[in-house]
Design an enzyme around this catalytic site. Structure first.
Site, PDB file in Angstrom:
ATOM      1  N   GLU A   1     -83.850 -78.406 -14.408  1.00 50.53           N
ATOM      2  CA  GLU A   1     -84.796 -77.666 -14.737  1.00 50.53           C
ATOM      3  C   GLU A   1     -84.591 -77.318 -16.157  1.00 50.53           C
ATOM      4  O   GLU A   1     -83.466 -77.676 -16.788  1.00 50.53           O
ATOM      5  CB  GLU A   1     -84.703 -76.426 -14.045  1.00 50.53           C
ATOM      6  CG  GLU A   1     -84.799 -76.348 -12.495  1.00 50.53           C
ATOM      7  CD  GLU A   1     -84.387 -75.035 -11.978  1.00 50.53           C
ATOM      8  OE1 GLU A   1     -84.218 -74.091 -12.792  1.00 50.53           O
ATOM      9  OE2 GLU A   1     -84.313 -75.158 -10.886  1.00 50.53           O
TER      10      GLU A   1
ATOM     11  N   LYS B   1     -83.803 -74.973 -19.500  1.00 49.82           N
ATOM     12  CA  LYS B   1     -83.202 -73.776 -19.394  1.00 49.82           C
ATOM     13  C   LYS B   1     -84.159 -72.727 -20.287  1.00 49.82           C
ATOM     14  O   LYS B   1     -84.385 -73.108 -21.680  1.00 49.82           O
ATOM     15  CB  LYS B   1     -81.801 -73.986 -20.232  1.00 49.82           C
ATOM     16  CG  LYS B   1     -81.061 -72.706 -20.167  1.00 49.82           C
ATOM     17  CD  LYS B   1     -79.543 -72.833 -20.779  1.00 49.82           C
ATOM     18  CE  LYS B   1     -78.739 -71.778 -20.389  1.00 49.82           C
ATOM     19  NZ  LYS B   1     -79.129 -70.426 -21.221  1.00 49.82           N
TER      20      LYS B   1
ATOM     21  N   ASP C   1     -85.230 -69.893 -22.494  1.00 47.65           N
ATOM     22  CA  ASP C   1     -84.329 -68.831 -23.427  1.00 47.65           C
ATOM     23  C   ASP C   1     -85.017 -67.527 -23.536  1.00 47.65           C
ATOM     24  O   ASP C   1     -85.650 -67.117 -24.334  1.00 47.65           O
ATOM     25  CB  ASP C   1     -84.326 -69.593 -24.916  1.00 47.65           C
ATOM     26  CG  ASP C   1     -83.297 -68.797 -25.673  1.00 47.65           C
ATOM     27  OD1 ASP C   1     -82.503 -67.931 -25.256  1.00 47.65           O
ATOM     28  OD2 ASP C   1     -83.198 -69.162 -27.057  1.00 47.65           O
TER      29      ASP C   1
ATOM     30  N   TYR D   1     -86.762 -68.764 -10.541  1.00 45.95           N
ATOM     31  CA  TYR D   1     -85.885 -70.111 -10.375  1.00 45.95           C
ATOM     32  C   TYR D   1     -84.764 -69.743  -9.157  1.00 45.95           C
ATOM     33  O   TYR D   1     -84.234 -70.828  -8.931  1.00 45.95           O
ATOM     34  CB  TYR D   1     -85.362 -70.712 -11.561  1.00 45.95           C
ATOM     35  CG  TYR D   1     -84.640 -69.833 -12.395  1.00 45.95           C
ATOM     36  CD1 TYR D   1     -83.292 -69.122 -12.224  1.00 45.95           C
ATOM     37  CD2 TYR D   1     -85.234 -69.620 -13.644  1.00 45.95           C
ATOM     38  CE1 TYR D   1     -82.737 -68.488 -12.926  1.00 45.95           C
ATOM     39  CE2 TYR D   1     -84.415 -69.003 -14.512  1.00 45.95           C
ATOM     40  CZ  TYR D   1     -83.163 -68.110 -14.376  1.00 45.95           C
ATOM     41  OH  TYR D   1     -82.769 -67.525 -15.074  1.00 45.95           O
TER      42      TYR D   1
ATOM     43  N   LYS E   1     -76.799 -78.073 -23.280  1.00 47.64           N
ATOM     44  CA  LYS E   1     -77.208 -77.468 -24.450  1.00 47.64           C
ATOM     45  C   LYS E   1     -77.644 -78.444 -25.521  1.00 47.64           C
ATOM     46  O   LYS E   1     -76.673 -79.135 -25.997  1.00 47.64           O
ATOM     47  CB  LYS E   1     -76.496 -76.345 -25.117  1.00 47.64           C
ATOM     48  CG  LYS E   1     -76.204 -74.999 -24.425  1.00 47.64           C
ATOM     49  CD  LYS E   1     -77.333 -74.118 -24.254  1.00 47.64           C
ATOM     50  CE  LYS E   1     -76.680 -72.721 -24.086  1.00 47.64           C
ATOM     51  NZ  LYS E   1     -76.783 -71.559 -25.112  1.00 47.64           N
TER      52      LYS E   1
ATOM     53  N   CYS F   1     -87.787 -63.085 -66.510  1.00 45.74           N
ATOM     54  CA  CYS F   1     -88.444 -62.556 -65.119  1.00 45.74           C
ATOM     55  C   CYS F   1     -89.667 -63.465 -65.023  1.00 45.74           C
ATOM     56  O   CYS F   1     -90.411 -63.655 -65.938  1.00 45.74           O
ATOM     57  CB  CYS F   1     -88.801 -61.161 -65.155  1.00 45.74           C
ATOM     58  SG  CYS F   1     -89.893 -60.830 -64.271  1.00 45.74           S
TER      59      CYS F   1
ATOM     60  N   CYS G   1     -92.852 -60.845 -65.907  1.00 44.93           N
ATOM     61  CA  CYS G   1     -92.952 -60.544 -67.148  1.00 44.93           C
ATOM     62  C   CYS G   1     -92.160 -61.079 -68.343  1.00 44.93           C
ATOM     63  O   CYS G   1     -92.420 -60.244 -69.508  1.00 44.93           O
ATOM     64  CB  CYS G   1     -92.801 -58.819 -67.086  1.00 44.93           C
ATOM     65  SG  CYS G   1     -91.023 -58.261 -66.846  1.00 44.93           S
TER      66      CYS G   1
ATOM     67  N   CYS H   1     -84.596 -58.033 -62.693  1.00 40.82           N
ATOM     68  CA  CYS H   1     -85.362 -57.634 -64.202  1.00 40.82           C
ATOM     69  C   CYS H   1     -85.402 -56.326 -64.353  1.00 40.82           C
ATOM     70  O   CYS H   1     -85.913 -55.539 -63.308  1.00 40.82           O
ATOM     71  CB  CYS H   1     -86.938 -58.120 -63.678  1.00 40.82           C
ATOM     72  SG  CYS H   1     -88.180 -57.352 -64.889  1.00 40.82           S
TER      73      CYS H   1
ATOM     74  N   CYS I   1     -93.282 -54.173 -65.336  1.00 37.73           N
ATOM     75  CA  CYS I   1     -93.240 -55.680 -64.582  1.00 37.73           C
ATOM     76  C   CYS I   1     -94.168 -55.077 -63.314  1.00 37.73           C
ATOM     77  O   CYS I   1     -93.678 -54.327 -62.617  1.00 37.73           O
ATOM     78  CB  CYS I   1     -91.854 -55.852 -64.174  1.00 37.73           C
ATOM     79  SG  CYS I   1     -91.650 -57.269 -63.165  1.00 37.73           S
TER      80      CYS I   1
END
Ligand code: IVH
Length: 682
Positions: free
Chosen positions: A116, A118, A120, A238, A325, A419, A422, A437, A443
């Site tokens: 089946e 798995k 999560d 299940y 897994k 920056c 600016c 900055c 700015c």
């Protein structure tokens, strides 16, 4: 008609509607084969709702109207599972799987497996009595969990009433999950809302749901079942536990469960050999990303119940089943560009722009890089071939560079010095990971970010304003800093396009009302770097007013518990700037709160000095926020998780079983709400 006669007729009608609704619900949510449209379904539901409202005594506790939610679970009762909810041993390689197979065949000889997916999600155990859903309990620690019946009833694929030849007593276990489409839709809604408020990428990311599993476990423990219904959870079942069902193997049990109305995954297969199991595993390795739910592996179960019994179980997991897994999904792509975002406090965040690539079912275009060090450590260069990996989180990470594919003329990546917004020279303080900055007042993303932060829910809570409006105000020169909100006039706003009398009035009223917001939140709203909500509370409590904070030197600030040098220096630097002092003076003159109001309900003392508290669950006398205030105001420390440093765990209703387990493990004393309140009493 006599009353009794009438009641009989009503009950009959209710029963009829219930049956119809249950049938159509099953067709839609379990079989994906709707027989009527949404409109017709809603009509039936409304009819039932109306009858139940008028004749509440005829309403059933398992009515399909419960799907919509509305009932509140004040307290999630702890319920012991009739038999332990076990977990599975994990394997990560085919060799380990072979070992499992060898162990099994050694004990029972020839074997038939069932494979089946798995899922999560979050494990759930649901009991039915005479075909009616009675109780749903979370896995908890496997021995006992929380009763979440009301919330589980909102999950449309979980039947409220069974059909067919179901056994009179039945427990069924499975996995609740949030479909990927729902998860993405909710995150998109969060993004739109926060972008509107001007939050930057990192801040939005912080508030988004981290992954569907987290979102599911958070949702199922919500008190308001309406909120649960809105999250559109789903469930696959299940494991059947029923004595009188005369079932001899697992495959048969889930097929029976399907016939009773449960949603059972269609991706389940009997495998007569390990080769067939491996084939199933290989088939799903890529295909699983096309499903609307997350799967992290394959569960391999011995089919026969007699064989299962022979193999037995260890304390925690059965010897007759194992989970394979899949390794984390990786993809290879090209780093095309590194761009930079400027946050509200001027902090610079680099972002990797990748050549779009498929990874775990989504197209990945960007990866987080966090800061300059990460780039330097990996010697990332534009044009590099990189490996991206997705763990449990949504944003992928660059995990490696393929140096063999690097072009000989590639150049070392030079981190920006100015920056991107600016052009001011960036600074990076010693010991700090991020560049900043410093052009706070010039700015634009910083100016806008500060204004938007100020009006935020946890700060001044001016919800009549949003980012778009503020950006417009900024553009029209109506506001440049947060004090300008308080001089806005009716005529300034109404003349702007799209503003009517009502919206203008709302904005002005919202601003006016914010003058009542307590000092700690005003302080938080100023957006001083490192002064988050908790630090603002601490400072407001220790210094009581703004003047004291503004005049405090680094040493005095550091003497406050949990205020370190970094925060202290930031506060001092903030008020060294005349513009910031001037701003406070203006805000004061408009009547904002710059003194801590003495809340008589909240004692202030040093009684809890040196003690660290963790609290969990809900409380009856005080809210969770108040508990936090009480801890801080009495000199205590608060922590989110139990460790050996924890002094007390305050246990509220529906306290997380994990916290209790940890507390017992570390010998941390668990106290009740009353015991805690007694500790701080005069
Ligand atoms: S069977 C006794 N089947 O995985 C074995 N578990 O680590 C009971 N899970 O706690 C589990 N999909 O929450 C089983 N098809 C599946 C599953 C599944 C997801 C979860 C379940 C369990 C955990 C085991």
């Amino acid at each position: 008609m006599t009353d009794l006669f009438k009641e009989d007729a009503i009950r009959k009608k209710i029963e009829e509607l219930t049956q119809q609704l249950n049938y159509h619900n099953h067709q839609y949510y379990v079989l994906s084969d709707p027989k009527i449209d949404d409109f017709a379904f809603d009509k039936l539901l409304k009819e039932l709702e109306a009858l139940e409202k008028e004749y509440p005594s005829c309403a059933d506790e398992n009515s399909p109207t419960k799907r919509v939610g509305g009932d509140i679970t004040k307290k999630f009762n702890t319920i012991a599972h009739k038999s332990r909810m076990m977990s599975l041993d994990n394997t990560y390689t085919l060799e380990e799987l072979q070992d499992f197979h060898d162990r099994v065949t050694k004990d029972i000889g020839e074997v038939e497996y069932v494979c089946e997916l798995k899922i999560d999600g979050v494990a759930i155990s649901i009991t039915y009595l005479n075909g009616k859903l009675k109780q749903a309990v979370t896995r908890g620690d496997g021995v006992q969990g929380d009763e979440v019946t009301t919330n589980v009833k909102t999950i449309r694929s979980v039947p409220l009433q069974l059909t067919g030849d179901y056994p009179p007593e039945l427990t069924i276990r499975g996995e609740i999950f949030m479909p990927k489409t729902v998860f993405n839709q909710i995150n998109e809604e969060i993004r739109v809302e926060l972008e509107e408020k001007g939050l930057d990428e990192e801040e939005i990311f912080e508030q988004q749901l981290k992954n569907p599993r987290n979102a599911t476990s958070g949702t199922i423990k919500q008190q308001d079942s309406k909120a649960v219904a809105a999250r559109k959870l789903d469930a696959f079942l299940y494991t059947v536990i029923a004595e009188e069902a005369h079932i001899t193997n697992h495959y048969e049990s889930v097929m029976k469960a399907r016939s009773w109305g449960f949603k059972v995954s269609e991706h389940i297969r009997k495998c007569g050999s390990l080769e067939e199991v491996i084939k199933f595993i290989n088939e799903w390795e890529k295909k699983r990303f096309d499903l609307d739910f997350e799967t992290d592996g394959i569960v391999v179960k011995v089919n026969g119940y007699t064989q299962q019994k022979t193999l037995g179980s260890t304390a925690k997991s059965p010897r007759w089943a194992i989970a394979f897994k899949y390794p984390p999904e990786k993809a290879t792509t090209i780093l095309q560009e590194i761009t930079f975002q400027v946050g509200r406090t001027g902090s610079i965040t680099p972002v990797a722009n990748l050549k779009p690539v498929q990874l775990a079912g989504t197209t990945v275009k960007r990866a987080s890089l966090h800061n300059a060090d990460i780039i330097a450590q990996m010697d990332l260069r534009i044009g590099d071939t990189v490996s991206v990996e997705k763990g449990g989180e949504i944003i992928p990470k660059i995990t490696a560079v393929d140096l063999s594919k690097r072009s000989p003329d590639s150049k070392e990546f030079k981190y920006i010095t100015h920056c991107p917004e600016c052009n001011t020279t960036l600074i990076r303080k010693e010991g700090e990971a991020n560049h900043y900055c410093p052009n706070e007042d010039g700015c634009s993303p910083q100016i806008l970010g500060k204004l938007v932060h100020f009006i935020g829910r946890k700060a001044m809570n001016i919800d009549s304003l949003g980012e778009k409006t503020i950006a417009l105000f900024l553009e029209k020169g109506l506001v440049k800093n947060v004090a300008d909100f308080y001089t806005l006039k009716y005529d300034d706003i109404i003349q702007l396009e799209g503003f009517k009398e009502k919206s203008t009035q709302n904005i002005l009223e919202g601003i006016e009302k914010s003058k009542e917001i307590p000092f700690a939140r005003v302080l938080f709203g100023l957006g001083i770097r490192y002064v988050g909500e908790t630090v603002a509370k601490k400072l407001a409590h220790s210094f009581q007013n703004m003047d004291a904070i503004m005049h405090a030197n680094s040493e005095t600030l550091c003497s406050v518990d949990e205020i370190g040098e970094k925060i202290a220096d930031s506060v001092v630097a903030h008020f060294k700037r005349p513009a910031n002092v001037e701003l406070i003076e203006r805000l004061k003159s408009y009547g904002l709160q710059f003194e801590a109001s003495v809340d008589t309900n909240i004692a202030t003392s040093t009684r809890l000095n040196g003690l660290t508290f963790v609290y969990s669950g809900t409380f009856s006398k005080v809210s969770r926020d108040e508990i936090e205030d009480l801890i801080l105001n009495n000199g205590g420390k608060k922590s989110g998780s139990v460790s050996k440093k924890t002094s007390f765990l305050i246990a509220g209703d529906k306290m997380g079983p994990e916290k209790r387990k940890k507390a017992e493990e570390f010998g941390v004393k668990i106290i009740s709400e009353d015991e805690f309140l007694a500790m701080i009493k005069e």
